[in-house]
Design an enzyme around this catalytic site. Sequence first.
Site, PDB file in Angstrom:
ATOM      1  N   GLU A  84     -16.144   6.344   5.851  1.00 16.69           N
ATOM      2  CA  GLU A  84     -15.384   5.645   6.901  1.00 16.69           C
ATOM      3  C   GLU A  84     -15.384   6.541   8.136  1.00 16.69           C
ATOM      4  OE1 GLU A  84     -11.200   5.285   6.028  1.00 16.69           O
ATOM      5  OE2 GLU A  84     -11.197   7.117   4.850  1.00 16.69           O
ATOM      6  N   ARG A  95       0.841  -1.212   0.000  1.00 20.30           N
ATOM      7  CA  ARG A  95       0.000   0.000   0.000  1.00 20.30           C
ATOM      8  C   ARG A  95       0.875   1.261   0.000  1.00 20.30           C
ATOM      9  NH1 ARG A  95      -4.404   0.769   4.657  1.00 20.30           N
ATOM     10  NH2 ARG A  95      -2.540   1.187   5.887  1.00 20.30           N
ATOM     11  N   LYS A 144      -2.599   6.978   1.376  1.00 17.24           N
ATOM     12  CA  LYS A 144      -2.347   7.248   2.802  1.00 17.24           C
ATOM     13  C   LYS A 144      -1.262   8.306   2.858  1.00 17.24           C
ATOM     14  CE  LYS A 144      -1.992   4.934   7.279  1.00 17.24           C
ATOM     15  NZ  LYS A 144      -3.303   5.314   7.844  1.00 17.24           N
TER      16      LYS A 144
HETATM   17  C1  LIG Z   1      -8.459   7.294   7.317  1.00 17.69           C
HETATM   18  C2  LIG Z   1      -8.199   5.889   7.766  1.00 17.69           C
HETATM   19  N1  LIG Z   1      -9.048   4.909   7.418  1.00 17.69           N
HETATM   20  C3  LIG Z   1      -8.847   3.622   7.797  1.00 17.69           C
HETATM   21  C4  LIG Z   1      -7.755   3.280   8.554  1.00 17.69           C
HETATM   22  C5  LIG Z   1      -7.522   1.825   8.900  1.00 17.69           C
HETATM   23  O1  LIG Z   1      -6.535   1.324   7.997  1.00 17.69           O
HETATM   24  P1  LIG Z   1      -5.590   0.108   8.435  1.00 17.69           P
HETATM   25  O2  LIG Z   1      -6.489  -1.041   8.813  1.00 17.69           O
HETATM   26  O3  LIG Z   1      -4.754  -0.178   7.218  1.00 17.69           O
HETATM   27  O4  LIG Z   1      -4.772   0.615   9.599  1.00 17.69           O
HETATM   28  C6  LIG Z   1      -6.832   4.260   8.931  1.00 17.69           C
HETATM   29  C7  LIG Z   1      -5.632   3.892   9.759  1.00 17.69           C
HETATM   30  N2  LIG Z   1      -5.635   4.759  10.867  1.00 17.69           N
HETATM   31  C8  LIG Z   1      -4.832   4.748  11.937  1.00 17.69           C
HETATM   32  C9  LIG Z   1      -3.989   3.704  12.176  1.00 17.69           C
HETATM   33  C10 LIG Z   1      -3.187   3.800  13.313  1.00 17.69           C
HETATM   34  C11 LIG Z   1      -3.203   4.926  14.157  1.00 17.69           C
HETATM   35  C12 LIG Z   1      -4.078   5.929  13.861  1.00 17.69           C
HETATM   36  C13 LIG Z   1      -4.143   7.130  14.752  1.00 17.69           C
HETATM   37  O5  LIG Z   1      -5.285   7.593  14.991  1.00 17.69           O
HETATM   38  O6  LIG Z   1      -3.079   7.591  15.156  1.00 17.69           O
HETATM   39  C14 LIG Z   1      -4.890   5.856  12.760  1.00 17.69           C
HETATM   40  C15 LIG Z   1      -7.041   5.585   8.530  1.00 17.69           C
HETATM   41  O7  LIG Z   1      -6.164   6.567   8.873  1.00 17.69           O
END
Ligand SMILES: Cc1ncc(COP(=O)(O)O)c(CNc2cccc(C(=O)O)c2)c1O
Length: 288
Positions: free
Chosen positions: A182, A50, A149
Site C-alpha cells: 500500500e 475496525r 490500525k
Molecule cells: C496505512 C494506511 N493504509 C490505508 C489507509 C486508508 O484507510 P481508510 O480508507 O480506512 O482511511 C490509511 C488511513 N490513513 C490516513 C487516514 C487519514 C489521515 C491520514 C494522515 O496522513 O494523517 C492517514 C492508512 O493509515
Amino acid sequence: MKIYLDGKFVDEAEAKISVFDHGLLYGDGVFEGIRLYGGNVFRLEEHLERLEYSAKAILLKLPLSRADLSAATCETCRQNGLKDAYIRLVVTRGVGDLGLAPWLCPKPSLFIIASKISLYPQEYYDNGLAIVTVPTRRINPAALPPTIKSLNYMNNILGKIEAKQFGALEAIMLNDQGYVAECTADNVFLVHKGEIITPSASQGALKGITRGTIFDIAKELGVPMREANVTRYDIWCADESFLTGSGAEVIPVVKLDGREIGTGKPGPITQQVLASFRRRVLVEGTRI
Ligand SMILES: Cc1ncc(COP(=O)(O)O)c(CNc2cccc(C(=O)O)c2)c1O
C-alpha cells in the site's frame, strides 16, 4: 475547539494526557481516522468495527460500547458545530509504569478530535499524483499486522520521509516479498483493460474503509474488480491508478517511479469512481 477526553468535553488547551500514558511511551494503542461530510459520518459503523478488531488484536478492552463510541463521535462533531470534518478517535492503553507491561495500565484512555484536514491540494485531484516506490518495506504481518490500525506509525513515517526526499507527496511501500502492499497512508488501486485491481489485504496493508467502498462502487459501475499480488511493473503498465484513504479520499496517480501511467492523466474509470464516491459520502453513514 472541544475535545472529547475520557468522558468529558474539554477545551483544546486543557486536552492533555499523562507522560506515563503508554500510547505516548510505546505507541500502545489503536485509532481510527473518520470523515464527516455534510453532517454524515461516513461509514462510522465500519470504522468502529475496525477499531474493535484492532483493540481485540492487542488485547485492549475498549472503554465504551459501540453505541457509546458512536454517540461520543457524533457529539464531538456537534460540540464543535462541524458539518464537515476529519475525526481522529484514539484509544491508548492508558497510564502505567515505565515498563512495557500493558497489564499494569489499569484504565485505557479515549480521546476524540474533530477538526479539518486536507492532505492534498485540489490540483492533484484534477491532474493526479506522481509517486515513487520507497526502500522502507511495509511491516511484516508476523511482526506487527498492518491490519491493526495501531499508534505505531513509524514504519509509515519513514516511508513518508523517503517520499519527500524523492520529491513525492506519497509513496508505494513493498512487502517483504517485493509485492506492492500500500502507500504510507493510503490503499493502492490500478485499472487495466477495464478491470480494477488492488493488493489483497494479506499483502501487508490496512483494510481501508475507503478501499471497501471501492468494491461497492465497482459493482455499481459494473466494472470487474479483484484482489491480486501487484508488482511495481503492474502499476507502471496499468491504464490507470488511484489511491484511497479517509485522508486522501480517492486521488488519481499518473506517474510511478518516473513511468507515466496510461495517458499520464487521471483515467475515465478513476473519474467515475471519484464521482460515485462523492455521491456516497453524503448518504452512507450516520447523521450526527
Ligand atoms: C496505512 C494506511 N493504509 C490505508 C489507509 C486508508 O484507510 P481508510 O480508507 O480506512 O482511511 C490509511 C488511513 N490513513 C490516513 C487516514 C487519514 C489521515 C491520514 C494522515 O496522513 O494523517 C492517514 C492508512 O493509515
